[in-house]
Design an enzyme around this catalytic site. Structure first.
Site, PDB file in Angstrom:
ATOM      1  N   HIS A  17    -114.619 -34.938   0.339  1.00 51.85           N
ATOM      2  CA  HIS A  17    -114.043 -34.043   1.362  1.00 51.85           C
ATOM      3  C   HIS A  17    -113.858 -32.631   0.801  1.00 51.85           C
ATOM      4  O   HIS A  17    -114.152 -31.635   1.461  1.00 51.85           O
ATOM      5  CB  HIS A  17    -112.645 -34.532   1.790  1.00 51.85           C
ATOM      6  N   LYS A  41    -104.743 -45.364  15.047  1.00 45.06           N
ATOM      7  CA  LYS A  41    -105.342 -45.732  13.761  1.00 45.06           C
ATOM      8  C   LYS A  41    -104.246 -45.756  12.707  1.00 45.06           C
ATOM      9  O   LYS A  41    -103.429 -44.832  12.647  1.00 45.06           O
ATOM     10  CB  LYS A  41    -106.391 -44.667  13.414  1.00 45.06           C
ATOM     11  N   ARG A  90    -122.942 -38.510   4.672  1.00 42.95           N
ATOM     12  CA  ARG A  90    -123.371 -39.152   3.422  1.00 42.95           C
ATOM     13  C   ARG A  90    -124.616 -40.012   3.643  1.00 42.95           C
ATOM     14  O   ARG A  90    -125.635 -39.821   3.020  1.00 42.95           O
ATOM     15  CB  ARG A  90    -122.244 -40.042   2.869  1.00 42.95           C
ATOM     16  N   SER A 128    -112.639 -42.577   1.319  1.00 43.82           N
ATOM     17  CA  SER A 128    -111.192 -42.811   1.227  1.00 43.82           C
ATOM     18  C   SER A 128    -110.914 -44.301   1.106  1.00 43.82           C
ATOM     19  O   SER A 128    -110.044 -44.730   0.343  1.00 43.82           O
ATOM     20  CB  SER A 128    -110.481 -42.266   2.467  1.00 43.82           C
TER      21      SER A 128
HETATM   22  O1  PNS Z   1    -112.157 -38.958   8.936  1.00 44.45           O
HETATM   23  P1  PNS Z   1    -112.490 -39.633  10.233  1.00 44.45           P
HETATM   24  O2  PNS Z   1    -111.484 -40.724  10.540  1.00 44.45           O
HETATM   25  O3  PNS Z   1    -113.910 -40.121  10.285  1.00 44.45           O
HETATM   26  O4  PNS Z   1    -112.334 -38.506  11.382  1.00 44.45           O
HETATM   27  C1  PNS Z   1    -112.598 -38.816  12.729  1.00 44.45           C
HETATM   28  C2  PNS Z   1    -112.108 -37.689  13.663  1.00 44.45           C
HETATM   29  C3  PNS Z   1    -110.674 -37.345  13.376  1.00 44.45           C
HETATM   30  C4  PNS Z   1    -112.961 -36.467  13.445  1.00 44.45           C
HETATM   31  C5  PNS Z   1    -112.296 -38.213  15.116  1.00 44.45           C
HETATM   32  O5  PNS Z   1    -111.737 -39.490  15.226  1.00 44.45           O
HETATM   33  C6  PNS Z   1    -111.667 -37.302  16.165  1.00 44.45           C
HETATM   34  O6  PNS Z   1    -112.119 -36.204  16.382  1.00 44.45           O
HETATM   35  N1  PNS Z   1    -110.595 -37.796  16.783  1.00 44.45           N
HETATM   36  C7  PNS Z   1    -109.858 -37.065  17.807  1.00 44.45           C
HETATM   37  C8  PNS Z   1    -110.057 -37.688  19.192  1.00 44.45           C
HETATM   38  C9  PNS Z   1    -111.328 -37.187  19.838  1.00 44.45           C
HETATM   39  O7  PNS Z   1    -111.530 -36.013  20.040  1.00 44.45           O
HETATM   40  N2  PNS Z   1    -112.227 -38.139  20.206  1.00 44.45           N
HETATM   41  C10 PNS Z   1    -113.459 -37.813  20.891  1.00 44.45           C
HETATM   42  C11 PNS Z   1    -114.610 -37.550  19.954  1.00 44.45           C
HETATM   43  S1  PNS Z   1    -115.186 -39.052  19.279  1.00 44.45           S
END
Ligand code: PNS
Length: 162
Positions: A17, A41, A90, A128
């Site tokens: 990250h 989550k 990745r 992570s």
């Molecule tokens: O590190 P992660 O858990 O892969 O990040 C995922 C993240 C936070 C980018 C994604 O879950 C997100 O944008 N969540 C906010 C809700 C949202 O906008 N959902 C619609 C797009 S999938």
């Protein structure tokens, strides 16, 4: 002024990250690193810890701010006048999920572009989830998380094995 957001769980932030943060900070005038407040989550590290770790690492990077968000990412982006979403890639497995998310976000907010930054070779294996598993089992995570926060991360994972 080009403002970008790098959203994620950062549970905890890894070297992978941080590498993306450093590279994204060169592409935008301002980069908002945005840990997700996700009520559905389950994160191991609290929101405060996830933000603090990122702040420690970015304290000497003037164009970076750390700001958590909840709700839809595109709504946060609109409120903050952000035009670019940064995501790291990745593997092919990442790609499927990331591509779907980018398409969904583009559908919701056509003016906001997702830019993918490929992970550096040395961090391709870092996640992570794997960091948490290795630390909980007493393994060495010094290649996976930045040295500034390694002890905090290791200690918390070892005190709260679940
Ligand atoms: O590190 P992660 O858990 O892969 O990040 C995922 C993240 C936070 C980018 C994604 O879950 C997100 O944008 N969540 C906010 C809700 C949202 O906008 N959902 C619609 C797009 S999938």
């Amino acid at each position: 002024m080009k403002t970008a957001v790098y959203p994620g769980s950062f549970d905890p932030i890894t070297n992978g990250h941080f590498d993306i943060i450093c590279r994204a900070a060169k592409l935008a005038d301002k980069l908002i690193v945005a840990p997700l407040i996700n009520y559905s989550k389950k994160h191991f590290f609290s929101l405060n810890e996830r933000c603090e770790y990122i702040k420690i690492l970015t304290k000497n990077m003037p164009n970076i701010i750390v700001e958590p968000f909840d709700g839809l990412l595109v709504d946060f982006a609109r409120r903050k006048k952000i035009g670019i979403i940064i995501r790291g890639l990745r593997t092919v497995t990442d790609f499927e999920y990331e591509f779907q998310m980018a398409l969904a976000n583009r559908n919701l907010a056509p003016g906001i572009e997702t830019i993918f930054i490929s992970a550096s070779l040395k961090y391709l294996y870092v996640s992570s989830g794997m960091t948490k598993e290795i630390a909980k089992l007493g393994g060495n995570i010094s290649e996976m998380v930045p040295s500034e926060i390694k002890d905090f991360v290791f200690d918390k994972l070892n005190k709260n094995k679940k």
